[in-house]
Design a protein around this motif. Structure first.
Motif, PDB file in Angstrom:
ATOM      1  N   LYS A 168      43.507  43.593  29.122  1.00 53.55           N
ATOM      2  CA  LYS A 168      44.274  43.486  30.364  1.00 53.55           C
ATOM      3  C   LYS A 168      45.488  42.585  30.164  1.00 53.55           C
ATOM      4  O   LYS A 168      46.601  42.912  30.606  1.00 53.55           O
ATOM      5  N   THR A 190      46.140  52.355  35.386  1.00 54.08           N
ATOM      6  CA  THR A 190      45.101  51.829  36.280  1.00 54.08           C
ATOM      7  C   THR A 190      43.734  51.721  35.599  1.00 54.08           C
ATOM      8  O   THR A 190      42.781  51.259  36.225  1.00 54.08           O
ATOM      9  N   GLU A 217      43.175  49.635  33.207  1.00 52.19           N
ATOM     10  CA  GLU A 217      43.053  48.188  33.041  1.00 52.19           C
ATOM     11  C   GLU A 217      43.480  47.426  34.291  1.00 52.19           C
ATOM     12  O   GLU A 217      42.987  46.334  34.557  1.00 52.19           O
ATOM     13  N   LEU A 218      44.410  47.998  35.048  1.00 55.33           N
ATOM     14  CA  LEU A 218      44.935  47.308  36.234  1.00 55.33           C
ATOM     15  C   LEU A 218      44.379  47.972  37.486  1.00 55.33           C
ATOM     16  O   LEU A 218      45.036  48.778  38.132  1.00 55.33           O
ATOM     17  N   SER A 219      43.154  47.647  37.837  1.00 53.00           N
ATOM     18  CA  SER A 219      42.506  48.255  38.986  1.00 53.00           C
ATOM     19  C   SER A 219      42.537  47.310  40.186  1.00 53.00           C
ATOM     20  O   SER A 219      42.855  46.129  40.065  1.00 53.00           O
ATOM     21  N   GLU A 231      45.047  43.747  42.704  1.00 54.34           N
ATOM     22  CA  GLU A 231      45.890  43.091  41.715  1.00 54.34           C
ATOM     23  C   GLU A 231      46.678  44.119  40.919  1.00 54.34           C
ATOM     24  O   GLU A 231      47.883  43.971  40.687  1.00 54.34           O
ATOM     25  N   GLY A 232      45.991  45.183  40.508  1.00 54.98           N
ATOM     26  CA  GLY A 232      46.651  46.243  39.763  1.00 54.98           C
ATOM     27  C   GLY A 232      47.720  46.941  40.584  1.00 54.98           C
ATOM     28  O   GLY A 232      48.811  47.238  40.093  1.00 54.98           O
ATOM     29  N   GLN A 233      47.416  47.206  41.860  1.00 57.36           N
ATOM     30  CA  GLN A 233      48.391  47.851  42.735  1.00 57.36           C
ATOM     31  C   GLN A 233      49.620  46.980  42.920  1.00 57.36           C
ATOM     32  O   GLN A 233      50.754  47.468  42.949  1.00 57.36           O
TER      33      GLN A 233
END
Length: 228
Positions: free
Chosen positions: A146, A170, A172-174, A177-179
């Motif tokens: 990440k 997405t 790794e960036l879920s 926080e990912g959004q």
């Protein structure tokens, strides 16, 4: 001139004794400044398509041009990628033995009169992405997957590449926080006029696209354009 222009591309590989064809006479054009999303099933060839656009794997037939340049004519491809492309992938596209901060500062000599200002800018970018002073000075290969992905996005914010490629970001960036990070990336790209091509089946990403394609049966089919 298109940002990306693929003409009659064939891509195939030998899988054991069987020849697998990913694309057959495929055409794909992306205008400068567009946000394009490519969706499709697993192993349909989405990642390979991005790797071709990044001059990491050649077509078996046809041409791939990025900003009017035929990628087969590029001799120093790693240098070309660093100068022109931000590639977000879980394989890692930064230099592993450098720190996250050093990766953001590639190409800026330490004796440059603007180096101190650029270093502060790099630290600010990494801090906003959640890096502590310790982690931003860790080697890239010592970071979590990440953190490596976030460092790559930091490099994009630092260098403003003309073309941004993102392979299933997405994964790794879920979550929220990912959004938030992806929203910052899209806003940054729009402000800079960068072209963005993303592979994803995430509806929250697809709905932000200027144009969406489905990769299926060795072809790219344009889906209904989302109206923003």
């Amino acid at each position: 001139m298109y940002a990306v222009d693929l003409n009659n591309v064939l891509k195939r590989f030998l899988n054991g004794n069987e020849m697998t064809v990913l694309y057959d006479n495929m055409n794909f054009r992306v205008s400068e400044g567009e946000l394009v999303v490519i969706s499709g099933k697993r192993l349909s060839g989405k990642s390979t398509l991005l790797r071709m656009i990044a001059a990491m794997t050649p077509p078996n037939k046809g041409t791939v041009e990025v900003f009017g340049q035929n990628l087969l004519n590029i001799k120093k491809r790693p240098e070309w990628r660093l100068q022109n492309i931000g590639f977000i992938t879980n394989e890692g596209c930064l230099i592993p033995y450098l720190t996250a901060k050093q990766n953001l500062l590639i190409g800026i000599p330490t004796d440059d009169r603007n180096f101190a200002r650029k270093e502060r800018e790099a630290e600010q970018i990494l801090s906003e992405l959640g890096f502590s002073e310790e982690t931003m000075n860790d080697s890239y290969e010592a970071l979590t997957s990440k953190e490596q992905l976030l460092a790559t996005i930091g490099r994009i914010f630092m260098t403003s590449p003309k073309l941004i490629l993102a392979d299933e970001p997405t994964k790794e960036l879920s979550g929220k926080e990912g959004q938030d990070v992806l929203h910052k990336l899209f806003s940054f790209a729009k402000k800079q006029g960068s072209t963005v091509i993303i592979t994803s089946n995430d509806e929250s990403i697809i709905e932000k696209a200027d144009t969406c394609f489905l990769l299926e049966n060795c072809k790219l089919q344009e889906k209904k354009t989302q109206i923003q």
